[in-house]
Design an enzyme around this catalytic site. Structure first.
Site, PDB file in Angstrom:
ATOM      1  CG  ASP A   1       1.347   3.880   4.361  1.00 16.69           C
ATOM      2  OD1 ASP A   1       0.149   3.677   4.542  1.00 16.69           O
ATOM      3  OD2 ASP A   1       2.196   2.963   4.332  1.00 16.69           O
TER       4      ASP A   1
ATOM      5  CG  ASP B   1      -0.176  -0.218   2.530  1.00 15.36           C
ATOM      6  OD1 ASP B   1       0.982   0.245   2.647  1.00 15.36           O
ATOM      7  OD2 ASP B   1      -0.747  -0.839   3.438  1.00 15.36           O
TER       8      ASP B   1
ATOM      9  CG  ASP C   1       8.162   1.165  12.580  1.00 15.58           C
ATOM     10  OD1 ASP C   1       8.609   1.800  11.598  1.00 15.58           O
ATOM     11  OD2 ASP C   1       7.309   0.269  12.457  1.00 15.58           O
TER      12      ASP C   1
HETATM   13  P1  ATP Z   1       3.559  -2.615   4.889  1.00 20.11           P
HETATM   14  O1  ATP Z   1       2.517  -1.611   4.442  1.00 20.11           O
HETATM   15  O2  ATP Z   1       4.358  -3.201   3.794  1.00 20.11           O
HETATM   16  O3  ATP Z   1       3.010  -3.606   5.810  1.00 20.11           O
HETATM   17  P2  ATP Z   1       4.692  -0.328   6.179  1.00 20.11           P
HETATM   18  O4  ATP Z   1       6.079  -0.071   6.686  1.00 20.11           O
HETATM   19  O5  ATP Z   1       4.197   0.577   5.114  1.00 20.11           O
HETATM   20  O6  ATP Z   1       4.646  -1.831   5.757  1.00 20.11           O
HETATM   21  P3  ATP Z   1       2.374   0.497   7.627  1.00 20.11           P
HETATM   22  O7  ATP Z   1       1.692  -0.198   8.737  1.00 20.11           O
HETATM   23  O8  ATP Z   1       1.673   0.675   6.338  1.00 20.11           O
HETATM   24  O9  ATP Z   1       3.736  -0.278   7.420  1.00 20.11           O
HETATM   25  O10 ATP Z   1       2.828   1.899   8.197  1.00 20.11           O
HETATM   26  C1  ATP Z   1       3.338   2.945   7.377  1.00 20.11           C
HETATM   27  C2  ATP Z   1       4.497   3.625   8.053  1.00 20.11           C
HETATM   28  O11 ATP Z   1       4.077   4.201   9.285  1.00 20.11           O
HETATM   29  C3  ATP Z   1       5.651   2.697   8.460  1.00 20.11           C
HETATM   30  O12 ATP Z   1       6.537   2.482   7.395  1.00 20.11           O
HETATM   31  C4  ATP Z   1       6.284   3.451   9.601  1.00 20.11           C
HETATM   32  O13 ATP Z   1       7.086   4.498   9.116  1.00 20.11           O
HETATM   33  C5  ATP Z   1       5.075   4.060  10.277  1.00 20.11           C
HETATM   34  N1  ATP Z   1       4.541   3.218  11.350  1.00 20.11           N
HETATM   35  C6  ATP Z   1       3.560   2.308  11.265  1.00 20.11           C
HETATM   36  N2  ATP Z   1       3.308   1.730  12.430  1.00 20.11           N
HETATM   37  C7  ATP Z   1       4.154   2.283  13.308  1.00 20.11           C
HETATM   38  C8  ATP Z   1       4.379   2.115  14.709  1.00 20.11           C
HETATM   39  N3  ATP Z   1       3.677   1.253  15.410  1.00 20.11           N
HETATM   40  N4  ATP Z   1       5.332   2.888  15.286  1.00 20.11           N
HETATM   41  C9  ATP Z   1       6.028   3.802  14.578  1.00 20.11           C
HETATM   42  N5  ATP Z   1       5.874   3.981  13.259  1.00 20.11           N
HETATM   43  C10 ATP Z   1       4.949   3.257  12.627  1.00 20.11           C
HETATM   44 MG    MG Z   2       2.281   0.580   4.275  1.00 21.94          MG
END
Ligand code: ATP
Ligand code: MG
Length: 444
Positions: free
Chosen positions: A72, A70, A151
């Site tokens: 963001d 996805d 994170d």
């Molecule tokens: P994917 O979408 O592939 O599962 P992602 O890294 O994009 O991985 P998301 O859950 O979509 O994960 O979150 C988007 C972004 O928001 C992350 O890349 C991170 O920078 C931040 N993020 C998400 N959850 C947390 C958290 N619990 N603590 C700190 N930052 C977070």
């Molecule tokens: Mg994501």
């Protein structure tokens, strides 16, 4: 490509500072790899005078040459301002306010830059409990502040559609190159703020095949019980991401060595610790799921969940059979095991019904009573129940050739598989297909 870029960065004088700006010509990301909807949101925000960047997993995966799950977006616009700009948006979250811009099934998540908690405003807009968990994080700030509230370093990457550069914070791009998952800041404090980050570390390790940096990994085992403070519904969402992304087996092993799986599925952990047959069964199911995903086949979470809780249900049914007949014992056991599960990782009803169907069908498939064959074969959960039989046999259970019998039966009866329409009535007496009279909205 990435290698060349890293060696350039290592030589660059700015590489020492916590932010590195990688110009368009030095990274492989192109606009064409970004979804049209994400671009629409980025451009609308920018045209309205706000900063807007693609952030996190989308940038990380594009740099790794993978297709992002996805997209963001991070912006300096406040959630209300974003909401005003997009009619197709909704404000979500209390703990962490966000905006979802909705394009049919595609949802673009827009987060406002988070800021420091240390100043007066920060103290007011954030809230922690006594173990350090952030109950609210709605302090806004600059992109630089935002980056260190993310994170892992590999997730603190921002792609800017104004000049097409990538901003990498805290050595994120080097960590991508080194295949390392490294927490930003002090790992223990950051896990205490949000224990789900422990699951995220493992998830990215499983998904990307990266190692978890030593210091980032060290506190996990001891802090794993903090997951008990996380709402069961949030843990379910995380569990789906852990086991439905095509790397379920490696992720499971990583969870095991850090005592995390037992926080999510305590009854399953007890069952697999007790009996290696069930451990084999769970592992085989995870491997089969990964294979299905790699082949582009569909997969319902209900199947894996029914495997996870099967031994627990059987065990409880055995105890109950001392007092009541086998059929009701299984029903009651299923009920008890599922409701106990809901306390740690809650399973939504839409998955509970199919799980119970898969279980109920097991003995019917094994018995193969001639008068039930048609209704079993026509059952909408036949295929999953049959796969469950194959799994049980695959790990060595003797079911008197049941799997083979049904394999042949399906070959000999290749009729179009039409699921039986299900009637399940809701509390108001209407069924799900909505044959109730439409309710009038109360006048406001
Ligand atoms: P994917 O979408 O592939 O599962 P992602 O890294 O994009 O991985 P998301 O859950 O979509 O994960 O979150 C988007 C972004 O928001 C992350 O890349 C991170 O920078 C931040 N993020 C998400 N959850 C947390 C958290 N619990 N603590 C700190 N930052 C977070
Ligand atoms: Mg994501």
């Amino acid at each position: 490509m990435l290698k060349r870029l890293i060696s350039k960065l290592k030589k660059s004088p700015t590489a020492e500072s916590s932010v590195e700006v990688i110009p368009r010509k030095s990274h492989g990301i192109s606009r064409t790899q970004i979804s049209e909807n994400a671009l629409k949101v980025l451009y609308r925000l920018q045209k309205s005078g706000f900063e807007a960047h693609l952030v996190g997993g989308g940038v990380r995966d594009l740099l790794l040459g993978q297709e992002p799950k996805d997209f963001d977006i991070a912006t300096d616009a406040k959630p209300e301002q974003v909401h005003k700009l997009f009619r197709n948006s909704r404000l979500i979250g209390r703990r962490f306010r966000l905006v979802h811009v909705v394009f049919g099934r595609d949802v673009i998540e827009v987060a406002t830059f988070r800021g420091s908690h240390d100043n007066a405003q920060g103290k007011q807009e954030s809230k922690q409990n006594e173990s350090g968990m952030l109950l609210r994080d709605n302090v806004y700030g600059s992109i630089d502040e935002d980056a260190i509230r993310r994170d892992f370093t590999i997730n603190a990457l921002y792609y800017n559609t104004k000049d097409f550069s990538v901003r990498s914070y805290e050595g994120g791009i080097q960590d991508i190159y080194n295949a390392s998952i490294r927490m930003i800041g002090d790992p223990e404090t950051r896990y205490r703020e949000d224990p789900v980050r422990m699951l995220r570390a493992v998830r990215f390790a499983g998904k990307l095949g990266f190692d978890i940096d030593k210091k980032t990994d060290a506190p996990i085992r001891q802090l794993a019980p903090l997951l008990q403070d996380i709402p069961a519904a949030r843990l379910f969402e995380e569990a789906l991401k852990l086991f439905m992304a095509g790397h379920a087996h490696s992720t499971f092993e990583l969870l095991q060595t850090r005592d995390l799986f037992k926080q999510l599925f305590p009854q399953t952990q007890a069952a697999i610790d007790n009996d290696s047959f069930y451990r084999d069964m769970v592992i085989q199911a995870l491997k089969n799921s990964d294979l299905r995903i790699s082949q582009g086949k569909s997969l319902t979470p209900a199947f894996l969940l029914s495997v996870f809780l099967w031994p627990c249900m059987l065990e409880r049914a055995k105890q109950l059979q001392n007092e009541i007949p086998a059929g009701p014992a299984m029903q009651q056991a299923a009920q008890e095991v599922i409701s106990k599960q809901q306390q740690s990782t809650s399973i939504p009803k839409r998955f509970v019904f199919p799980m119970r169907d898969i279980w109920d069908l097991q003995h019917r498939l094994v018995k193969r009573l001639p008068k039930s064959i048609d209704s079993i074969y026509g059952h909408e959960r036949f295929r999953a129940a049959y796969d469950f039989i194959l799994l049980r046999e695959e790990v060595g259970e003797d079911l008197d050739g049941t799997g083979q019998w049904w394999t042949v039966y399906q070959k000999d009866n290749p009729r179009e598989y039409v699921p039986r329409p299900r009637k399940r009535y809701n509390k108001r007496g209407g069924n799900r297909s909505g044959d109730r009279k439409p309710r009038r909205r109360p006048e406001s």
